[in-house]
Design a protein around this motif. Sequence first.
Motif, PDB file in Angstrom:
ATOM      1  N   GLU A  15       0.922  -1.237   0.055  1.00  0.00           N
ATOM      2  CA  GLU A  15       0.048  -0.035  -0.177  1.00  0.00           C
ATOM      3  C   GLU A  15       0.848   1.278   0.079  1.00  0.00           C
ATOM      4  N   ALA A  16       1.933   1.377   0.798  1.00  0.00           N
ATOM      5  CA  ALA A  16       2.840   2.309   0.760  1.00  0.00           C
ATOM      6  C   ALA A  16       3.562   2.433  -0.477  1.00  0.00           C
ATOM      7  N   MET A  17       3.857   1.399  -1.261  1.00  0.00           N
ATOM      8  CA  MET A  17       4.434   1.541  -2.660  1.00  0.00           C
ATOM      9  C   MET A  17       3.586   2.111  -3.777  1.00  0.00           C
ATOM     10  N   SER A  18       2.260   1.707  -3.427  1.00  0.00           N
ATOM     11  CA  SER A  18       1.123   2.000  -4.470  1.00  0.00           C
ATOM     12  C   SER A  18       0.664   3.796  -4.246  1.00  0.00           C
ATOM     13  N   ALA A  19       1.220   4.012  -2.777  1.00  0.00           N
ATOM     14  CA  ALA A  19       0.918   5.547  -2.686  1.00  0.00           C
ATOM     15  C   ALA A  19       2.080   6.281  -3.149  1.00  0.00           C
ATOM     16  N   GLY A  20       3.305   5.759  -3.677  1.00  0.00           N
ATOM     17  CA  GLY A  20       4.289   6.544  -4.395  1.00  0.00           C
ATOM     18  C   GLY A  20       5.432   6.857  -3.141  1.00  0.00           C
ATOM     19  N   CYS A  21       5.323   6.132  -2.190  1.00  0.00           N
ATOM     20  CA  CYS A  21       6.465   6.586  -1.062  1.00  0.00           C
ATOM     21  C   CYS A  21       7.820   5.923  -1.517  1.00  0.00           C
ATOM     22  N   GLY A  22       8.591   6.783  -1.034  1.00  0.00           N
ATOM     23  CA  GLY A  22      10.227   6.374  -1.049  1.00  0.00           C
ATOM     24  C   GLY A  22      10.295   5.608  -0.076  1.00  0.00           C
ATOM     25  N   ILE A  23      11.037   4.307   0.136  1.00  0.00           N
ATOM     26  CA  ILE A  23      11.075   3.327   1.386  1.00  0.00           C
ATOM     27  C   ILE A  23      12.366   2.960   1.562  1.00  0.00           C
ATOM     28  N   VAL A  24      12.563   2.822   2.747  1.00  0.00           N
ATOM     29  CA  VAL A  24      13.807   2.156   3.339  1.00  0.00           C
ATOM     30  C   VAL A  24      13.293   1.107   4.051  1.00  0.00           C
ATOM     31  N   PRO A  30      11.488 -12.221   2.100  1.00  0.00           N
ATOM     32  CA  PRO A  30      10.074 -11.669   1.478  1.00  0.00           C
ATOM     33  C   PRO A  30      10.083 -10.215   0.869  1.00  0.00           C
ATOM     34  N   VAL A  31      11.088  -9.217   1.652  1.00  0.00           N
ATOM     35  CA  VAL A  31      10.857  -7.973   1.234  1.00  0.00           C
ATOM     36  C   VAL A  31      11.486  -7.696  -0.114  1.00  0.00           C
ATOM     37  N   ARG A  32      12.611  -8.625  -0.432  1.00  0.00           N
ATOM     38  CA  ARG A  32      13.248  -8.308  -1.684  1.00  0.00           C
ATOM     39  C   ARG A  32      12.598  -8.913  -2.881  1.00  0.00           C
ATOM     40  N   GLU A  33      11.257  -9.449  -2.489  1.00  0.00           N
ATOM     41  CA  GLU A  33      10.612  -9.874  -3.742  1.00  0.00           C
ATOM     42  C   GLU A  33       9.938  -8.569  -4.177  1.00  0.00           C
ATOM     43  N   VAL A  34       9.866  -7.452  -3.474  1.00  0.00           N
ATOM     44  CA  VAL A  34       9.015  -6.264  -4.308  1.00  0.00           C
ATOM     45  C   VAL A  34      10.031  -5.007  -4.056  1.00  0.00           C
ATOM     46  N   ILE A  35      10.960  -5.029  -3.030  1.00  0.00           N
ATOM     47  CA  ILE A  35      11.937  -3.849  -2.986  1.00  0.00           C
ATOM     48  C   ILE A  35      13.260  -4.320  -3.879  1.00  0.00           C
ATOM     49  N   LYS A  36      13.410  -3.854  -4.839  1.00  0.00           N
ATOM     50  CA  LYS A  36      14.807  -3.993  -5.568  1.00  0.00           C
ATOM     51  C   LYS A  36      15.740  -2.685  -5.132  1.00  0.00           C
ATOM     52  N   HIS A  37      16.808  -2.927  -4.304  1.00  0.00           N
ATOM     53  CA  HIS A  37      17.558  -1.809  -3.916  1.00  0.00           C
ATOM     54  C   HIS A  37      17.937  -0.953  -4.846  1.00  0.00           C
ATOM     55  N   GLU A  39      15.973   0.651  -6.632  1.00  0.00           N
ATOM     56  CA  GLU A  39      14.941   0.684  -7.865  1.00  0.00           C
ATOM     57  C   GLU A  39      13.635   1.230  -7.359  1.00  0.00           C
ATOM     58  N   THR A  40      12.898   0.214  -6.458  1.00  0.00           N
ATOM     59  CA  THR A  40      11.856   0.446  -5.720  1.00  0.00           C
ATOM     60  C   THR A  40      11.793   0.809  -4.383  1.00  0.00           C
ATOM     61  N   GLY A  41      13.071   0.947  -3.991  1.00  0.00           N
ATOM     62  CA  GLY A  41      13.122   1.395  -2.536  1.00  0.00           C
ATOM     63  C   GLY A  41      14.531   0.980  -1.986  1.00  0.00           C
ATOM     64  N   LEU A  42      14.877   1.499  -0.830  1.00  0.00           N
ATOM     65  CA  LEU A  42      16.355   1.175  -0.469  1.00  0.00           C
ATOM     66  C   LEU A  42      16.238  -0.196   0.643  1.00  0.00           C
ATOM     67  N   LEU A  43      17.264  -1.057   0.409  1.00  0.00           N
ATOM     68  CA  LEU A  43      17.443  -2.039   1.391  1.00  0.00           C
ATOM     69  C   LEU A  43      18.314  -2.098   2.477  1.00  0.00           C
ATOM     70  N   VAL A  44      18.136  -2.232   3.621  1.00  0.00           N
ATOM     71  CA  VAL A  44      19.408  -2.115   4.529  1.00  0.00           C
ATOM     72  C   VAL A  44      19.235  -3.164   5.622  1.00  0.00           C
ATOM     73  N   ASN A  45      20.382  -3.678   6.203  1.00  0.00           N
ATOM     74  CA  ASN A  45      20.442  -4.899   7.101  1.00  0.00           C
ATOM     75  C   ASN A  45      19.240  -4.398   8.522  1.00  0.00           C
ATOM     76  N   ILE A  72       8.660   4.600  -9.244  1.00  0.00           N
ATOM     77  CA  ILE A  72       9.090   3.302  -9.801  1.00  0.00           C
ATOM     78  C   ILE A  72       8.186   2.239  -8.849  1.00  0.00           C
ATOM     79  N   ALA A  73       8.237   2.471  -7.465  1.00  0.00           N
ATOM     80  CA  ALA A  73       7.412   1.500  -6.566  1.00  0.00           C
ATOM     81  C   ALA A  73       5.884   1.274  -6.967  1.00  0.00           C
ATOM     82  N   ARG A  74       5.559   2.673  -7.161  1.00  0.00           N
ATOM     83  CA  ARG A  74       4.115   2.575  -7.542  1.00  0.00           C
ATOM     84  C   ARG A  74       3.760   1.998  -8.844  1.00  0.00           C
ATOM     85  N   GLU A  75       4.568   2.063  -9.792  1.00  0.00           N
ATOM     86  CA  GLU A  75       4.534   1.558 -11.056  1.00  0.00           C
ATOM     87  C   GLU A  75       4.434  -0.033 -10.982  1.00  0.00           C
TER      88      GLU A  75
END
Length: 101
Positions: A15-24, A30-37, A39-45, A72-75
Amino acid sequence: MYLTYPFVLSWSLLEAMSAGCGIVAGDTAPVREVIKHNETGLLVNFFDVSAIAEQVTSLLKSSAERQLLGEIAREFVIQQYALETICLSRQRLWVDIVGYR
């Protein structure tokens, strides 16, 4: 920020991604299925507090990066999870396959 334990993917992230939020987000399978570092957000340990703070601070300082990641996340969510064009037809197919109709 999307940090969850014990490492599950929830609809709130989508839902946050569909709203166009920039996400860390915590870098878990499981998170890597939708967040690509970067690209669609930022991944962190998930357990690295300093890295989390650094990524969040960096994203807060750059409105251009937040906007680009959010767009990009929204799309991505629209292409993969839109109810009318993706999810509903897959659910109907599943119902047909298992014979509940």
